[in-house]
Scaffold this active site. Structure first.
Site: not given
Ligand SMILES: Nc1nc2c(c(CN[C@H]3C=C[C@H](O)[C@@H]3O)cn2[C@@H]2O[C@H](COP(=O)(O)O)[C@@H](O)[C@H]2O)c(=O)[nH]1
Length: 306
Positions: A213, A215, A283
């Site tokens: 994903f 991000d 990821d």
């Molecule tokens: N690649 C990727 N990006 C992810 C996630 C998740 C959350 N996934 C949940 C699913 C199960 C887990 O237990 C996680 O809680 C959020 N994001 C991204 O991160 C950024 C936020 O960062 P900060 O501002 O530091 O909170 C924002 O772009 C957000 O869209 C992921 O899994 N993979």
């Protein structure tokens, strides 16, 4: 998802600001050995889960709003996941399709218990309304009906989500070509799979078709690991916390090269260890490393997609 793989690979092959280093991939794969560190979905204990359709509704609302936290120093993804969870626990009808269409900015802030305007708040409200309206129009108000209509295919779910909800159509144009990332649509499928542990609403026979994903956290982790290399101008602008405009070559390369690099990591792991590794698992491991290392600087782009 083939479109995501093909178009991001094309960007990686033509990129000039970001390079995917095969030696860096080799090193990481060697260092983690035959199994990636297992990270449990909801390792933070912040998500709503009741084992039924309300969880599906929660995850769709969550992923409709899962973007761009960084402009507020104190805000992060945890606040959103936890805030929506608490709102739902207080009021089970908070995410009913008709209610979603009526939220205002101050009401959303209130729901999340956030004291000031959220980043891109108007966009968040617009996307909430869009989700409510389309759920009502096409799915009898229930995200669970949307999931039930995908025939246990994650690829089909992503297709349906992007067809019905324009706000999930995460793509860019790079050197005249359309590039597909579909970050929030794919993470919705992966969140279902993770929350329901691959059963019921989370059962997908093709979960391996999901990419990482794209991000702003994972690219910075890949760079730290030596998998991504940045041009000196890109490195300086990230270090200076400058905003990188959405749709610029730099921004598209950061995201597309991350997708490509994770696909290459997983191919190498499959080849070396003969094991099917999922991009969604890679990821989550990479993302969890990133959020546990707040000193890592990430790129800053104002975007509704991530
Ligand atoms: N690649 C990727 N990006 C992810 C996630 C998740 C959350 N996934 C949940 C699913 C199960 C887990 O237990 C996680 O809680 C959020 N994001 C991204 O991160 C950024 C936020 O960062 P900060 O501002 O530091 O909170 C924002 O772009 C957000 O869209 C992921 O899994 N993979």
């Amino acid at each position: 998802m083939e479109e995501v793989r093909q178009t991001t690979a094309w960007v990686a092959a033509h990129a000039s600001h970001v390079t995917v280093d095969p030696a860096g991939i080799e090193k990481v794969v060697e260092s983690i050995g035959s199994s990636i560190p297992k990270v449990e979905w909801d390792f933070e204990g912040i998500h709503f889960f009741d084992g039924g359709p309300l969880t599906v509704q929660y995850l769709l609302v969550l992923d409709a709003l899962n973007f761009c936290f960084w402009p507020d120093d104190d805000l992060d993804y945890d606040h959103l996941a936890r805030g929506l969870k608490e709102a739902l626990e207080k009021d089970k009808s908070a995410f009913d399709a008709d209610r979603l269409q009526k939220y205002t900015g101050p009401q959303l802030r209130n729901l999340l218990n956030w004291p000031r305007p959220l980043p891109l708040e108007d966009e968040r409200i617009r996307l909430l309304h869009e989700v409510g309206l389309e759920l009502e129009k096409s799915f009898d108000g229930n995200a669970s009906n949307l999931v039930e209509s995908c025939g246990k295919s994650a690829a089909e779910l992503v297709t349906l989500v992007t067809r019905h909800f324009p706000g999930f159509r995460d793509h860019s144009v790079y050197r005249g070509r359309q590039v597909f990332l579909y970050k929030r649509a794919q993470i919705f499928a992966a969140d279902l799979w993770g929350a329901f542990k691959g059963q019921g609403y989370g059962e997908f026979y093709d979960i391996s078709s999901i990419t990482m994903f794209a991000d702003y956290i994972v690219p910075s982790v890949l760079r730290q690991l030596g998998v991504l290399k940045y041009s000196s101008t890109l490195a300086s602008s990230i270090e200076a916390n400058s905003v990188i405009a959405s749709g610029t070559e730099e921004e598209v390369e950061l995201r597309a090269c991350s997708v490509y690099a994770v696909e290459k990591m997983r191919e190498l792991m499959n080849k070396k260890w003969g094991k099917q590794v999922l991009s969604a698992e890679l990821d989550l491991w990479l993302w969890s490393c990133g959020v546990q290392c707040p000193s890592l600087q990430h790129h800053r782009t104002l975007s509704i997609y991530y």
